[in-house]
Design a protein around this motif. Structure first.
Motif, mmCIF file in Angstrom:
data_model
loop_
_atom_site.group_PDB
_atom_site.id
_atom_site.type_symbol
_atom_site.label_atom_id
_atom_site.label_comp_id
_atom_site.label_asym_id
_atom_site.label_seq_id
_atom_site.Cartn_x
_atom_site.Cartn_y
_atom_site.Cartn_z
ATOM 1 N N LYS A 1 64.448 -2.742 -40.857
ATOM 2 C CA LYS A 1 63.182 -3.432 -41.116
ATOM 3 C C LYS A 1 62.477 -3.444 -39.763
ATOM 4 N N SER A 2 61.267 -3.078 -39.923
ATOM 5 C CA SER A 2 60.518 -3.565 -38.519
ATOM 6 C C SER A 2 60.115 -4.845 -38.547
ATOM 7 N N ARG A 3 60.316 -5.357 -37.515
ATOM 8 C CA ARG A 3 60.271 -6.692 -37.152
ATOM 9 C C ARG A 3 58.465 -6.897 -36.848
ATOM 10 N N SER A 4 57.902 -7.969 -37.237
ATOM 11 C CA SER A 4 56.445 -8.196 -37.074
ATOM 12 C C SER A 4 56.360 -8.621 -35.766
ATOM 13 N N ALA A 5 55.280 -8.185 -34.990
ATOM 14 C CA ALA A 5 54.956 -8.893 -33.812
ATOM 15 C C ALA A 5 53.857 -10.162 -33.790
ATOM 16 N N LEU A 6 53.771 -10.380 -35.023
ATOM 17 C CA LEU A 6 52.527 -11.445 -34.842
ATOM 18 C C LEU A 6 53.215 -12.767 -34.370
ATOM 19 N N LEU A 7 54.530 -13.093 -35.107
ATOM 20 C CA LEU A 7 55.079 -14.438 -34.621
ATOM 21 C C LEU A 7 55.262 -14.672 -33.269
ATOM 22 N N PRO A 8 55.828 -13.516 -32.509
ATOM 23 C CA PRO A 8 56.004 -13.718 -31.087
ATOM 24 C C PRO A 8 54.553 -13.976 -30.163
ATOM 25 N N LEU A 9 53.471 -13.120 -30.846
ATOM 26 C CA LEU A 9 52.346 -13.319 -30.106
ATOM 27 C C LEU A 9 51.836 -14.633 -30.492
ATOM 28 N N LEU A 10 52.115 -15.248 -31.626
ATOM 29 C CA LEU A 10 51.421 -16.366 -31.784
ATOM 30 C C LEU A 10 52.137 -17.341 -30.993
ATOM 31 N N ALA A 11 53.457 -17.201 -30.913
ATOM 32 C CA ALA A 11 54.001 -18.341 -29.838
ATOM 33 C C ALA A 11 53.583 -18.220 -28.567
ATOM 34 N N LEU A 12 53.475 -16.986 -28.228
ATOM 35 C CA LEU A 12 52.854 -16.968 -26.804
ATOM 36 C C LEU A 12 51.490 -17.481 -26.559
ATOM 37 N N ALA A 13 50.612 -17.234 -27.522
ATOM 38 C CA ALA A 13 49.411 -17.878 -27.550
ATOM 39 C C ALA A 13 49.359 -19.436 -27.549
ATOM 40 N N VAL A 14 50.329 -20.087 -28.229
ATOM 41 C CA VAL A 14 50.583 -21.640 -28.230
ATOM 42 C C VAL A 14 50.964 -22.028 -27.122
ATOM 43 N N LEU A 15 52.051 -21.384 -26.535
ATOM 44 C CA LEU A 15 52.625 -21.671 -24.973
ATOM 45 C C LEU A 15 51.444 -21.624 -24.022
ATOM 46 N N ALA A 16 50.705 -20.672 -24.121
ATOM 47 C CA ALA A 16 49.563 -20.329 -23.136
ATOM 48 C C ALA A 16 48.632 -21.291 -23.116
ATOM 49 N N VAL A 17 48.175 -22.045 -24.405
ATOM 50 C CA VAL A 17 47.249 -23.199 -24.467
ATOM 51 C C VAL A 17 47.986 -24.348 -23.872
ATOM 52 N N LEU A 18 49.064 -24.588 -24.484
ATOM 53 C CA LEU A 18 49.910 -25.907 -24.011
ATOM 54 C C LEU A 18 50.014 -25.803 -22.426
ATOM 55 N N GLY A 19 50.201 -24.779 -21.949
ATOM 56 C CA GLY A 19 50.401 -24.591 -20.485
ATOM 57 C C GLY A 19 49.186 -24.896 -19.739
ATOM 58 N N GLY A 20 47.939 -24.646 -20.228
ATOM 59 C CA GLY A 20 46.636 -24.733 -19.754
ATOM 60 C C GLY A 20 46.486 -26.274 -19.761
ATOM 61 N N LEU A 21 46.878 -26.794 -20.820
ATOM 62 C CA LEU A 21 46.541 -28.127 -21.074
ATOM 63 C C LEU A 21 47.373 -28.986 -19.860
ATOM 64 N N VAL A 22 48.528 -28.667 -19.927
ATOM 65 C CA VAL A 22 49.168 -29.347 -18.852
ATOM 66 C C VAL A 22 48.981 -29.232 -17.543
ATOM 67 N N PHE A 23 48.163 -27.978 -17.370
ATOM 68 C CA PHE A 23 47.691 -27.781 -15.771
ATOM 69 C C PHE A 23 46.663 -28.369 -15.519
ATOM 70 N N GLN A 24 45.772 -28.823 -16.726
ATOM 71 C CA GLN A 24 44.509 -29.510 -16.333
ATOM 72 C C GLN A 24 44.831 -31.080 -16.272
#
Length: 66
Positions: A4-27
């Motif tokens: 079965k091919s794994r969907s790339a949506l979940l890892p990309l979504l997790a990466l986006a959430v981590l990027a946003v949280l990292g930006g908030l922590v930086f601010q």
């Protein structure tokens, strides 16, 4: 059997959430450092102080119901 091919949506979504949280922590860290250094706001001049004192001392009219 075919794999079965794994969907790339979940890892990309997790990466986006981590990027946003990292930006908030930086601010937050950046704002905290500005507060500690004492230059978060510029000093007020006499005109601004007078205006603030006038606004605070002036009573507001009572609110009317709509």
């Amino acid at each position: 059997m075919a794999k079965k091919s794994r969907s790339a949506l979940l890892p990309l979504l997790a990466l986006a959430v981590l990027a946003v949280l990292g930006g908030l922590v930086f601010q937050k860290v950046k704002a905290g450092r500005a507060d500690v250094s004492g230059n978060a706001a510029p000093p007020l001049d006499d005109k601004a102080k007078e205006y603030i004192e006038e606004v605070v001392a002036t009573p507001r009219p009572p609110a009317t119901e709509l």
